[in-house]
Design a protein around this motif. Structure first.
Motif, PDB file in Angstrom:
ATOM      1  N   THR A   1      30.721  -1.523  -5.668  1.00  0.00           N
ATOM      2  CA  THR A   1      29.571  -2.423  -5.620  1.00  0.00           C
ATOM      3  C   THR A   1      28.443  -1.743  -4.870  1.00  0.00           C
ATOM      4  OG1 THR A   1      28.805  -4.624  -4.947  1.00  0.00           O
ATOM      5  CG2 THR A   1      30.368  -3.556  -3.509  1.00  0.00           C
ATOM      6  N   GLY A   2      27.242  -1.928  -5.356  1.00  0.00           N
ATOM      7  CA  GLY A   2      26.083  -1.298  -4.740  1.00  0.00           C
ATOM      8  C   GLY A   2      24.973  -2.302  -4.493  1.00  0.00           C
ATOM      9  N   VAL A   3      24.232  -2.069  -3.422  1.00  0.00           N
ATOM     10  CA  VAL A   3      23.066  -2.886  -3.089  1.00  0.00           C
ATOM     11  C   VAL A   3      21.869  -1.949  -2.988  1.00  0.00           C
ATOM     12  CG1 VAL A   3      21.977  -4.370  -1.363  1.00  0.00           C
ATOM     13  CG2 VAL A   3      24.409  -4.637  -1.894  1.00  0.00           C
ATOM     14  N   ALA A   4      20.803  -2.297  -3.667  1.00  0.00           N
ATOM     15  CA  ALA A   4      19.600  -1.461  -3.686  1.00  0.00           C
ATOM     16  C   ALA A   4      18.405  -2.272  -3.194  1.00  0.00           C
ATOM     17  CB  ALA A   4      19.329  -0.922  -5.092  1.00  0.00           C
ATOM     18  N   VAL A   5      17.622  -1.669  -2.312  1.00  0.00           N
ATOM     19  CA  VAL A   5      16.407  -2.294  -1.796  1.00  0.00           C
ATOM     20  C   VAL A   5      15.222  -1.415  -2.182  1.00  0.00           C
ATOM     21  CG1 VAL A   5      15.152  -3.028   0.266  1.00  0.00           C
ATOM     22  CG2 VAL A   5      17.629  -3.346   0.133  1.00  0.00           C
ATOM     23  N   ASP A   6      14.223  -2.027  -2.797  1.00  0.00           N
ATOM     24  CA  ASP A   6      13.011  -1.300  -3.156  1.00  0.00           C
ATOM     25  C   ASP A   6      12.163  -1.130  -1.888  1.00  0.00           C
ATOM     26  OD1 ASP A   6      10.615  -0.316  -4.134  1.00  0.00           O
ATOM     27  OD2 ASP A   6      10.635  -1.566  -5.927  1.00  0.00           O
ATOM     28  N   VAL A   7      12.065   0.119  -1.404  1.00  0.00           N
ATOM     29  CA  VAL A   7      11.306   0.392  -0.172  1.00  0.00           C
ATOM     30  C   VAL A   7       9.982   1.090  -0.488  1.00  0.00           C
ATOM     31  CG1 VAL A   7      13.361   0.479   1.282  1.00  0.00           C
ATOM     32  CG2 VAL A   7      12.563   2.569   0.165  1.00  0.00           C
ATOM     33  N   THR A   8       9.511   0.955  -1.735  1.00  0.00           N
ATOM     34  CA  THR A   8       8.279   1.635  -2.130  1.00  0.00           C
ATOM     35  C   THR A   8       7.097   1.186  -1.277  1.00  0.00           C
ATOM     36  OG1 THR A   8       9.106   1.765  -4.410  1.00  0.00           O
ATOM     37  CG2 THR A   8       6.754   2.147  -4.071  1.00  0.00           C
ATOM     38  N   GLU A   9       6.942  -0.123  -1.089  1.00  0.00           N
ATOM     39  CA  GLU A   9       5.805  -0.618  -0.296  1.00  0.00           C
ATOM     40  C   GLU A   9       5.907  -0.164   1.144  1.00  0.00           C
ATOM     41  OE1 GLU A   9       5.265  -4.773  -0.626  1.00  0.00           O
ATOM     42  OE2 GLU A   9       4.798  -4.750  -2.767  1.00  0.00           O
ATOM     43  N   ARG A  10       7.130  -0.171   1.701  1.00  0.00           N
ATOM     44  CA  ARG A  10       7.297   0.282   3.076  1.00  0.00           C
ATOM     45  C   ARG A  10       6.938   1.750   3.232  1.00  0.00           C
ATOM     46  NH1 ARG A  10      11.170   3.923   4.853  1.00  0.00           N
ATOM     47  NH2 ARG A  10      12.899   2.736   3.997  1.00  0.00           N
ATOM     48  N   LYS A  11       7.348   2.573   2.246  1.00  0.00           N
ATOM     49  CA  LYS A  11       7.025   3.999   2.323  1.00  0.00           C
ATOM     50  C   LYS A  11       5.520   4.217   2.169  1.00  0.00           C
ATOM     51  CE  LYS A  11       8.569   8.501   0.687  1.00  0.00           C
ATOM     52  NZ  LYS A  11       7.266   9.110   0.887  1.00  0.00           N
ATOM     53  N   GLN A  12       4.895   3.480   1.236  1.00  0.00           N
ATOM     54  CA  GLN A  12       3.458   3.608   1.068  1.00  0.00           C
ATOM     55  C   GLN A  12       2.715   3.157   2.323  1.00  0.00           C
ATOM     56  OE1 GLN A  12       2.914   1.261  -2.480  1.00  0.00           O
ATOM     57  NE2 GLN A  12       3.262   2.993  -3.861  1.00  0.00           N
ATOM     58  N   LEU A  13       3.226   2.093   2.974  1.00  0.00           N
ATOM     59  CA  LEU A  13       2.616   1.625   4.220  1.00  0.00           C
ATOM     60  C   LEU A  13       2.735   2.691   5.298  1.00  0.00           C
ATOM     61  CD1 LEU A  13       1.402  -0.463   6.157  1.00  0.00           C
ATOM     62  CD2 LEU A  13       3.709  -1.396   6.460  1.00  0.00           C
ATOM     63  N   ALA A  14       3.920   3.316   5.393  1.00  0.00           N
ATOM     64  CA  ALA A  14       4.106   4.364   6.398  1.00  0.00           C
ATOM     65  C   ALA A  14       3.152   5.521   6.155  1.00  0.00           C
ATOM     66  CB  ALA A  14       5.559   4.853   6.375  1.00  0.00           C
ATOM     67  N   ASP A  15       2.998   5.907   4.877  1.00  0.00           N
ATOM     68  CA  ASP A  15       2.072   6.994   4.550  1.00  0.00           C
ATOM     69  C   ASP A  15       0.640   6.603   4.903  1.00  0.00           C
ATOM     70  OD1 ASP A  15       4.216   8.431   3.624  1.00  0.00           O
ATOM     71  OD2 ASP A  15       3.841   8.006   1.506  1.00  0.00           O
ATOM     72  N   ARG A  16       0.283   5.344   4.599  1.00  0.00           N
ATOM     73  CA  ARG A  16      -1.096   4.900   4.880  1.00  0.00           C
ATOM     74  C   ARG A  16      -1.345   4.805   6.381  1.00  0.00           C
ATOM     75  NH1 ARG A  16      -0.991   0.773   2.000  1.00  0.00           N
ATOM     76  NH2 ARG A  16      -0.855  -0.934   3.481  1.00  0.00           N
ATOM     77  N   LEU A  17      -0.358   4.327   7.131  1.00  0.00           N
ATOM     78  CA  LEU A  17      -0.513   4.238   8.586  1.00  0.00           C
ATOM     79  C   LEU A  17      -0.651   5.627   9.199  1.00  0.00           C
ATOM     80  CD1 LEU A  17       2.017   1.424   9.528  1.00  0.00           C
ATOM     81  CD2 LEU A  17      -0.472   1.273   9.456  1.00  0.00           C
ATOM     82  N   TRP A  18       0.143   6.573   8.690  1.00  0.00           N
ATOM     83  CA  TRP A  18       0.035   7.942   9.206  1.00  0.00           C
ATOM     84  C   TRP A  18      -1.351   8.501   8.908  1.00  0.00           C
ATOM     85  CZ3 TRP A  18      -1.342  12.672   7.434  1.00  0.00           C
ATOM     86  CH2 TRP A  18      -1.069  13.766   8.262  1.00  0.00           C
ATOM     87  N   HIS A  19      -1.817   8.264   7.679  1.00  0.00           N
ATOM     88  CA  HIS A  19      -3.144   8.776   7.311  1.00  0.00           C
ATOM     89  C   HIS A  19      -4.221   8.154   8.194  1.00  0.00           C
ATOM     90  CE1 HIS A  19      -6.936   9.027   5.048  1.00  0.00           C
ATOM     91  NE2 HIS A  19      -6.439  10.146   4.541  1.00  0.00           N
ATOM     92  N   ASP A  20      -4.166   6.837   8.389  1.00  0.00           N
ATOM     93  CA  ASP A  20      -5.193   6.167   9.192  1.00  0.00           C
ATOM     94  C   ASP A  20      -5.162   6.635  10.645  1.00  0.00           C
ATOM     95  OD1 ASP A  20      -5.901   4.801   6.928  1.00  0.00           O
ATOM     96  OD2 ASP A  20      -4.918   2.939   7.479  1.00  0.00           O
ATOM     97  N   ALA A  21      -3.958   6.924  11.150  1.00  0.00           N
ATOM     98  CA  ALA A  21      -3.844   7.344  12.548  1.00  0.00           C
ATOM     99  C   ALA A  21      -4.268   8.788  12.762  1.00  0.00           C
ATOM    100  CB  ALA A  21      -2.405   7.164  13.029  1.00  0.00           C
TER     101      ALA A  21
END
Length: 432
Positions: A252-272
């Motif tokens: 059995t597998g569980v998958a979480v879409d973390v695309t928005e979280r990764k994009q947020l991390a990239d955007r936060l890094w860029h802004d900082a």
């Protein structure tokens, strides 16, 4: 400005971002506590990493919208700086301002980490519930079938069940939407066939180890190219479910879409790490690059001449346009030689020249930057020339004191300022 006033302004800035789990009084009490720690970091009496705890406290209070980061960064870089050093003419003000930028960057990093931890915690709880329900379904199928189906069908995360040959037995709708493949066409097909070798990657090797009985579970973050071409980032956890004899019955597998979280991390890094007006790297990124650079290297410090007159005559909107044009010219000139141009504030820019083998080469770079900025800019249809005073420092050995290096290059710049006493074309040599 006192700590309570800073907390009130912080609470006002966050008002309306989300529906927090605390009352207004509780929020202000929380922000007083966290604000005291952040102000200590801005003052330089506490480790910068206290910003991680402050960010985690906000996430725990349900402030999970990226807007909360931007508004909190503004409070750190404006109100907390004023609380520590209200007099901007104070010699210690530049140091306080610089530390506030570092504290804000650590806060953004901590916010991203706290969001990720919260999401992963939810994933672990879901996976535990799925495993418990699946095992109970096998042992007492008739009793638990309805419960398992409710968890399976209603979960917001993707859930899939495979047989010991790696073929899909069932997936829920959320998993199908995540992969961009209708859930109803997936049963009976192998994982490799559904995802393709480009998307399987290391997950397929981990799956093979699990089927061989070498491991009970694995977890990894992987990229998946959907049929529509969109790229999704998926956090995947898989576990083997065994029967009473110890044999693997299914996976059995569980998958979480973390695309928005990764994009947020990239955007936060860029802004900082970038200046919001010009898009150039800011002082944080510049000093990170400088710390990792290998001498010999050169540093050019630029201060625009006549920029105040542009603001006075044309207004700050035109002044901002001039700064953006100057930034574009510097970026084009510097990137062609493998260097880095950054805006450090106001009309001041700084350039790092790596692989700088001589003072003569650094002087030629400064001359090129002079020529780059000498061409007239188009301001409201009129040609305007905004030159620059440039100070340079040639570094032969790895600098041990960045403040001393910046003082040396700043002194060199003012020595070349129009009308400055003792103006000289010599560039000071620097070896710290």
């Amino acid at each position: 400005m006192g700590l309570n006033e800073v907390a009130i302004r912080w609470a006002d800035a966050l008002d309306g971002v989300v529906a927090p789990t605390l009352t207004r009084t509780q929020i202000e009490d929380l922000l007083v506590e966290q604000g005291e720690a952040l102000i200590s970091a801005v003052r330089g009496t506490a480790d910068l990493r206290v910003a991680h705890s402050a960010a985690s406290a906000l996430v725990a209070a349900n402030y999970r919208d990226p807007i909360a980061v931007g508004r909190s960064v503004l409070v750190i870089c404006r109100d907390m700086v004023d609380a520590v050093c209200p007099d901007r003419s104070d010699p210690g003000y530049p140091g306080v301002r610089n530390r506030s930028v570092l504290v804000a960057a650590e806060f953004a990093t901590g916010f991203t980490g706290a969001l990720r931890s919260a999401a992963l915690g939810e994933q672990e709880r879901t996976l535990s519930a799925v495993l418990a329900a699946a095992q109970e379904a096998e042992a007492r199928r008739q009793l638990s079938e309805a419960r398992f189906q409710a968890v399976f069908a209603g979960a917001s995360v993707g859930i899939g069940i495979l047989n010991i040959r790696g073929e899909v037995l069932d997936v829920n709708a959320a998993f199908g939407e995540m992969l961009g493949i209708p859930a109803e066409v997936m049963p009976g097909r192998s994982v490799a066939e559904l995802l393709g070798p480009a998307n399987i990657g290391h997950a397929f090797a981990q799956l093979q180890r699990m089927l061989a009985g070498e491991t009970e579970r694995f977890r990894m973050e992987t990229e998946h190219r959907r049929p529509d071409g969109a790229l999704a980032y998926i956090d995947l956890s898989m576990s083997a479910v065994r029967d009473r004899t110890g044999d693997i019955q299914f996976l059995t597998g569980v998958a979480v879409d973390v695309t928005e979280r990764k994009q947020l991390a990239d955007r936060l890094w860029h802004d900082a790490n970038h200046d919001s007006l010009t898009g150039l790297p800011n002082r944080v990124q510049f000093f990170d690059r400088l710390a990792g650079a290998t001498p010999p290297l050169g540093v050019c410090y630029l201060d625009l001449d006549g920029f105040k007159a542009v603001n006075d005559e044309w207004g700050h909107t035109v002044g901002d346009r001039v700064l953006r044009d100057v930034a574009q010219r510097l970026r084009a000139a510097v990137e062609s030689m493998g260097g880095l141009a950054a805006r450090v504030g106001g009309d001041e820019f700084i350039v790092l020249v790596e692989n700088c083998d001589s003072e003569e080469y650094l002087s030629s770079v400064a001359a090129q930057l002079h020529r780059t900025l000498a061409a007239p800019l188009d301001v409201a249809g009129y040609p305007v020339v905004v030159g620059a005073s440039i100070g340079t420092v040639y570094v032969e050995d790895r600098p041990t004191a960045v403040d001393a290096l910046m003082h040396a290059v700043d002194t060199a710049m003012y020595r070349n300022k129009p009308g400055a006493a003792g103006r000289s074309s010599r560039r000071p040599r620097h070896a710290l």
